[in-house]
Design a protein around this motif. Structure first.
Motif, mmCIF file in Angstrom:
data_model
loop_
_atom_site.group_PDB
_atom_site.id
_atom_site.type_symbol
_atom_site.label_atom_id
_atom_site.label_comp_id
_atom_site.label_asym_id
_atom_site.label_seq_id
_atom_site.Cartn_x
_atom_site.Cartn_y
_atom_site.Cartn_z
ATOM 1 N N GLU A 37 -33.022 -10.121 -36.995
ATOM 2 C CA GLU A 37 -32.590 -9.656 -35.666
ATOM 3 C C GLU A 37 -33.633 -8.699 -35.111
ATOM 4 N N PRO A 38 -33.930 -8.796 -33.791
ATOM 5 C CA PRO A 38 -34.863 -7.824 -33.211
ATOM 6 C C PRO A 38 -34.263 -6.419 -33.285
ATOM 7 N N LEU A 39 -35.122 -5.459 -33.491
ATOM 8 C CA LEU A 39 -34.665 -4.067 -33.604
ATOM 9 C C LEU A 39 -35.804 -3.189 -33.087
ATOM 10 N N ALA A 40 -35.510 -2.427 -32.024
ATOM 11 C CA ALA A 40 -36.564 -1.629 -31.393
ATOM 12 C C ALA A 40 -36.879 -0.393 -32.238
ATOM 13 N N PRO A 41 -38.080 0.150 -32.097
ATOM 14 C CA PRO A 41 -38.437 1.355 -32.851
ATOM 15 C C PRO A 41 -37.497 2.512 -32.531
ATOM 16 N N ILE A 42 -37.313 3.381 -33.488
ATOM 17 C CA ILE A 42 -36.537 4.601 -33.271
ATOM 18 C C ILE A 42 -37.455 5.561 -32.505
ATOM 19 N N ALA A 43 -36.980 6.034 -31.348
ATOM 20 C CA ALA A 43 -37.826 6.896 -30.518
ATOM 21 C C ALA A 43 -38.257 8.122 -31.319
ATOM 22 N N VAL A 44 -39.500 8.537 -31.090
ATOM 23 C CA VAL A 44 -40.006 9.692 -31.841
ATOM 24 C C VAL A 44 -39.604 10.970 -31.094
ATOM 25 N N PRO A 45 -38.813 11.838 -31.742
ATOM 26 C CA PRO A 45 -38.448 13.106 -31.078
ATOM 27 C C PRO A 45 -39.710 13.936 -30.806
ATOM 28 N N LYS A 46 -39.595 14.918 -29.885
ATOM 29 C CA LYS A 46 -40.768 15.700 -29.474
ATOM 30 C C LYS A 46 -41.486 16.317 -30.677
ATOM 31 N N ASN A 47 -40.722 16.836 -31.589
ATOM 32 C CA ASN A 47 -41.352 17.493 -32.745
ATOM 33 C C ASN A 47 -41.548 16.557 -33.938
ATOM 34 N N GLY A 48 -41.538 15.299 -33.673
ATOM 35 C CA GLY A 48 -41.730 14.333 -34.761
ATOM 36 C C GLY A 48 -40.395 13.952 -35.381
ATOM 37 N N TYR A 49 -40.457 12.955 -36.242
ATOM 38 C CA TYR A 49 -39.233 12.436 -36.868
ATOM 39 C C TYR A 49 -38.555 13.490 -37.726
ATOM 40 N N THR A 50 -37.234 13.440 -37.739
ATOM 41 C CA THR A 50 -36.456 14.210 -38.702
ATOM 42 C C THR A 50 -36.257 13.324 -39.921
ATOM 43 N N ALA A 51 -35.690 13.905 -40.950
ATOM 44 C CA ALA A 51 -35.463 13.121 -42.166
ATOM 45 C C ALA A 51 -34.646 11.874 -41.838
ATOM 46 N N ASP A 52 -33.630 12.025 -41.020
ATOM 47 C CA ASP A 52 -32.765 10.884 -40.703
ATOM 48 C C ASP A 52 -33.467 9.842 -39.849
ATOM 49 N N SER A 53 -34.128 10.325 -38.792
ATOM 50 C CA SER A 53 -34.746 9.332 -37.911
ATOM 51 C C SER A 53 -35.932 8.656 -38.606
ATOM 52 N N ALA A 54 -36.601 9.390 -39.479
ATOM 53 C CA ALA A 54 -37.705 8.771 -40.235
ATOM 54 C C ALA A 54 -37.164 7.664 -41.126
ATOM 55 N N LYS A 55 -36.071 7.968 -41.787
ATOM 56 C CA LYS A 55 -35.433 6.971 -42.652
ATOM 57 C C LYS A 55 -35.092 5.721 -41.859
ATOM 58 N N GLU A 56 -34.507 5.985 -40.690
ATOM 59 C CA GLU A 56 -34.051 4.878 -39.865
ATOM 60 C C GLU A 56 -35.235 4.015 -39.411
ATOM 61 N N GLU A 57 -36.299 4.697 -39.021
ATOM 62 C CA GLU A 57 -37.483 3.958 -38.581
ATOM 63 C C GLU A 57 -38.086 3.164 -39.746
ATOM 64 N N ALA A 58 -38.202 3.830 -40.878
ATOM 65 C CA ALA A 58 -38.807 3.155 -42.029
ATOM 66 C C ALA A 58 -37.952 1.980 -42.477
ATOM 67 N N ALA A 59 -36.650 2.095 -42.264
ATOM 68 C CA ALA A 59 -35.751 1.018 -42.686
ATOM 69 C C ALA A 59 -35.938 -0.228 -41.818
ATOM 70 N N ARG A 60 -36.634 -0.089 -40.688
ATOM 71 C CA ARG A 60 -36.927 -1.281 -39.886
ATOM 72 C C ARG A 60 -38.011 -2.139 -40.531
ATOM 73 N N CYS A 61 -38.723 -1.549 -41.443
ATOM 74 C CA CYS A 61 -39.781 -2.305 -42.119
ATOM 75 C C CYS A 61 -39.152 -3.522 -42.795
ATOM 76 N N LEU A 62 -39.778 -4.657 -42.632
ATOM 77 C CA LEU A 62 -39.237 -5.903 -43.192
ATOM 78 C C LEU A 62 -39.593 -6.050 -44.660
ATOM 79 N N LEU A 63 -40.354 -5.080 -45.179
ATOM 80 C CA LEU A 63 -40.820 -5.165 -46.574
ATOM 81 C C LEU A 63 -41.394 -6.564 -46.805
ATOM 82 N N CYS A 64 -42.326 -6.912 -45.947
ATOM 83 C CA CYS A 64 -42.843 -8.274 -45.897
ATOM 84 C C CYS A 64 -43.168 -8.856 -47.267
#
Ligand code: SF4
Ligand code: SF4
Ligand code: SF4
Ligand SMILES: [Zn+2]
Lengths: 72, 759
Positions: B278-305
């Motif tokens: 399923e398509p899944l857009a990137p998690i927007a980067v907060p002004k001060n960079g990713y938090t632990a949660d948003s980083a996790k969420e973004e990294a979880a989009r990786c398809l682990l090709c």
């Protein structure tokens, strides 16, 4: 060739040799598969030597050894 | 298997190719592993992944502009992974940096001229490799001014410079880069790297250095042409890395250029199926960079090709927990063992030889061919495990024996234009279907339709016994020739395949194509529910058969569904390649898996598919059940006949055919068959699981009747006897009932021989 003991404490006293009328007693019996030979203590008739290989042994340890020898 | 053929096999499986992110990264950071760790909340481990590849990672991770992002496979389904921001998050949040331990000193010295990103990188890499590095530069912090400052502070930069110094690099400040410095350095050091930002080729009075190795016409001097003004920091770092690698090779007197095609960003061969992602857009980067949660969420989009296409679609491959590249090596090692255990025998003998992998693999890796070759090899070496295929081979011999085989012209004919070849499994599974099909063919076709009852020899082929298959092929051919080389009508797709191999010159048609041709003459009884079509794996490449079956069913008015893997991509039922003999539990697993993929009742045109699916409890029809309906009002519920019944069915089929069609008496049954036996339910279950046939039991009784060697249990009154007709010793525990009937309580067997038993 040393004799392997593979039957731990199972009771075979109810089995007898029908022809000789004797109770079975543990005795070293030579078994072989492919190129390998070994002596295993098995219940057998003291007169005619008729052997009993119980189900658990045949399907457990023996089967394991068989497949091991096949892969050797 | 030869070593070079192993290499060929290995090279064919691209599962170990790097993911696109890694291939596209000028430094080849393992973005997949990095994302995996971040997604798991393992920030320190993710950091360690970066530290393995990045020079002065605290700086590099904060200035990376992620040229990999556009290559990321996620780009096609939502947007590439925000690798740069994830790296930054990781740098900001890690608690532990692994120590950078240089290799022991090699006693070789290198001068690095210039301390911008390329120079610093070369110094870092060379120091790590154990070279003694002296870094000449104007000012240690001048590089800092050239770096993107958004996330970087001078303190972080200073700290990394300290690390470089700790790795043994000597900094010589206030150096001036006139054309004497490199001449001087070449005299005093074993090699020199010139940072292209500090010294251009003009300064060095050299022509443009080679692009792939940075070699110059001055021996020992490695340099690069001036980078563009706004060159990406990662590209600059990559220049330093390339220089360091060339210097290392130069010092080792190794080829500077060999095998470096993949230093630069390259295109990976890795295939990753995204058709179901399923398509899944990137998690927007907060002004001060990713938090632990948003980083996790973004990294979880990786398809682990990864590829694993074959493994995802084959229960057998999945069961052995690796992928074909690894299997190829295991099989190769297995073949090279002289003394010791051959650990891959089970692997080799459990492939269903169904060839789905070849169809699915982007590189057409054929595990089937690998396994069949390995089987032939084991047979040739004389080390094929005897137990693997013996039962199937004995079954084949039985099907070909006088008890079951027929080779005759149609009654009343002197010649055969056609010959019906139902194989050995349809007669075993459903002898009535054979009778009905044969009489339909005799009524419908002209020119005479002979009958060939025997096995097609697939077991000989699948077990890898080349000699036996050749012998069987000769037999098959002579049977066929004795009927005047008729066109063969095969009921089973596996037979079709095997007969093609055995008698290539024979014209072979499928029963299904003929039924399709004469479908107007058929009076089917349609099932009440909509079944799902199971194509046998041996029909996979038989386009005509696949098409004719569909036309036939559709024109008969039967509605059916198809599972996701169907036709060319159909899955084996668990019978192929003699899997059920070599690995019964896996065969069951495969059958259950396939059954679960069929909506509602199954419908198929292979006797083995039907029976294996039925064994799992799946309701399943053979198409013949609807074309030639029997009295049975619910044929889908018919259970799979047991092994002994299968044999009995074949024998009785021959007897009845001879009697009813040719009015000929059949050969008398062997004497032991007259022995009266009955079974407890448990005994019957054991017989099936342990593949002990009624005939094995009766032969045991017959043998012991002559010798009188019987054990007796004084508590139960049961008798126990054993007998070894050929390679297996059978044990039968029974009780006499009704005077002459052996009631069988238990049966078991082993392959070991009793040498010093009864005398
Ligand atoms: S999806 Fe993940 S593994 Fe695949 S290319 Fe992108 S980052 Fe790399
Ligand atoms: S031939 Fe069939 S069973 Fe064997 S690996 Fe390929 S898909 Fe799996
Ligand atoms: S499908 Fe299987 S054999 Fe083919 S490349 Fe992928 S993992 Fe390797
Ligand atoms: Zn005795």
């Amino acid at each position: 060739m040393s004799t392997l003991k593979v039957l731990d404490g199972e009771d075979f006293s109810s089995w007898k040799c029908a022809a000789c009328g004797e109770k079975l007693v543990p005795k070293p019996i030579e078994l072989g598969y492919l190129e390998s030979r070994f002596k295993v203590e098995l219940p057998s008739c003291p007169v005619c030597g008729l052997v009993l290989i119980p189900e658990d042994l045949a399907l457990g340890k023996m089967a394991e050894v068989e497949s091991l020898l096949e892969d050797k | 298997m030869e070593q070079n053929s192993l290499r060929e096999w290995e090279a064919k499986c691209i599962q170990e190719e790097p993911p696109r992110c890694k291939a596209a990264c000028p430094l080849h950071v393992d973005g997949r592993e990095f994302c995996k760790q971040i997604a798991a909340g393992q920030v320190d481990k993710a950091w360690a992944v970066l530290c393995r590849t990045l020079p002065f990672p605290a700086v590099t991770a904060r200035i990376c502009d992620a040229p990999c992002k556009n290559s990321c496979l996620r780009e096609k389904v939502g947007g590439g992974i925000e690798m740069a921001d994830l790296e930054r998050f990781c740098a900001e949040n890690t608690k532990r940096t692994p120590p950078f331990r240089p290799l022991p000193p090699r006693g070789k010295t290198v001068a690095v001229l210039g301390g911008f990103l390329p120079g610093l990188t070369a110094a870092w890499d060379l120091a790590k490799k154990g070279f003694t590095v002296t870094l000449f530069l104007k000012n240690t912090y001048e590089a800092f001014e050239t770096l993107p400052q958004e996330w970087l502070t001078v303190d972080i930069f200073k700290h990394e410079i300290e690390v470089i110094k700790k790795m043994g690099v000597t900094f010589v400040e206030n150096s001036t880069f006139d054309d004497t410095l490199d001449e001087e350095s070449l005299k005093n050091f074993d090699a020199v790297f010139a940072d292209p930002i500090a010294c251009s080729p003009e300064n060095l009075k050299i022509s443009t250095p080679s692009l792939t190795t940075l070699e110059t016409e001055k021996k020992g001097l490695f340099a690069a042409s001036q980078p563009e003004k706004n060159a990406s920091p990662i590209t600059l770092i990559a220049i330093g890395r390339k220089g360091a690698l060339s210097i290392e090779r130069f010092m080792q007197n190794a080829s500077l250029s060999a095998g470096r095609e993949r230093d630069e960003p390259f295109e990976t061969k890795l295939f990753t199926n995204i058709s179901k992602v399923e398509p899944l857009a990137p998690i927007a980067v907060p002004k001060n960079g990713y938090t632990a949660d948003s980083a996790k969420e973004e990294a979880a989009r990786c398809l682990l090709c990864e590829c694993m296409e074959c493994v995802k679609n084959c229960v057998y491959l999945e069961n052995f927990k690796e992928y074909p590249k690894i299997f190829a090596r295991q099989i190769y090692n297995n073949a090279s063992i002289v003394m010791g255990t051959r650990r891959a025998n089970k692997l080799i003998n459990s492939c269903m030889l169904c060839d789905l992998c070849t169809e699915i693999c982007p590189e057409s890796f054929s595990m089937k061919n690998l396994c069949i070759e390995a089987r032939k090899d084991l047979v040739e070496q004389g080390v094929m495990p005897q137990s693997a295929h013996e039962f199937a081979l004995r079954d084949m011999e039985f099907a070909d024996s006088e008890a079951c085989a027929i080779n005759r012209h149609q009654n009343g004919f002197e010649q055969s234009e056609w010959a019906f070849f139902p194989g050995c499994q349809l007669p075993a599974s459903d002898p009535d279907a054979v009778k009905n099909s044969y009489s339909f063919l005799c009524d419908t076709l002209t020119g005479g339709t002979g009958l060939m009852l025997r096995c097609c020899s697939a077991p000989a082929d699948w077990s890898g016994i080349v000699d036996l298959f050749d012998k069987k092929s000769t037999e098959l051919r002579s049977d066929w020739e004795s009927l005047g080389k008729p066109k063969i009508i095969a009921a089973c797709p596996s037979c079709m395949e095997t007969l093609h191999k055995a008698i290539p010159e024979a014209e072979i048609t499928s029963l299904w194509s003929l039924l399709c041709l004469y479908r107007k003459n058929l009076n089917p009884v349609l099932p009440k529910s909509i079944p799902a079509l199971q194509d046998p794996c041996s029909a996979r490449h038989n386009e005509k058969l696949l098409a004719d079956v569909r036309i036939l069913l559709t024109d008969l008015g039967l509605e059916f569904t198809e599972p996701e893997l169907s036709g060319l991509h159909t899955e084996c039922c668990g019978f192929g390649g003699l899997l059920s003999d070599a690995n019964e539990p896996l065969s069951q697993k495969v059958a259950e898996h396939r059954a679960s993929k069929l909506d509602g009742d199954g419908i198929t045109y292979c006797a083995m598919c039907r029976d294996l699916l039925a064994k799992t409890g799946k309701r399943c029809l053979n198409i013949l059940d609807i074309i030639f309906p029997s009295e049975n009002t619910d044929p889908a519920a018919r259970t799979a006949p047991r092994y002994s019944t299968r044999r009995e069915n074949r024998v009785r089929l021959k007897e009845q055919m001879l009697e009813n069609v040719w009015k000929t008496p059949s050969t008398p049954r062997p004497a032991y068959e007259a022995i009266k036996v009955s079974y407890t339910e448990e005994a019957q279950k054991h017989m099936e699981e342990r593949r002990i046939l009624v005939s094995d039991i009766k032969k045991t009784i017959e043998a012991v009747q002559k010798t009188g060697k019987v054990l007796e249990n004084t508590d139960t009154g049961h008798k126990l006897i054993y007998h070894r007709p050929v390679t297996v010793t059978y044990w039968v525990e029974y009780e006499m009932v009704d005077g002459d009937t052996y009631l069988i309580h238990r049966v078991w067997s082993h392959r070991m021989k009793i040498l010093g038993g009864s005398k």
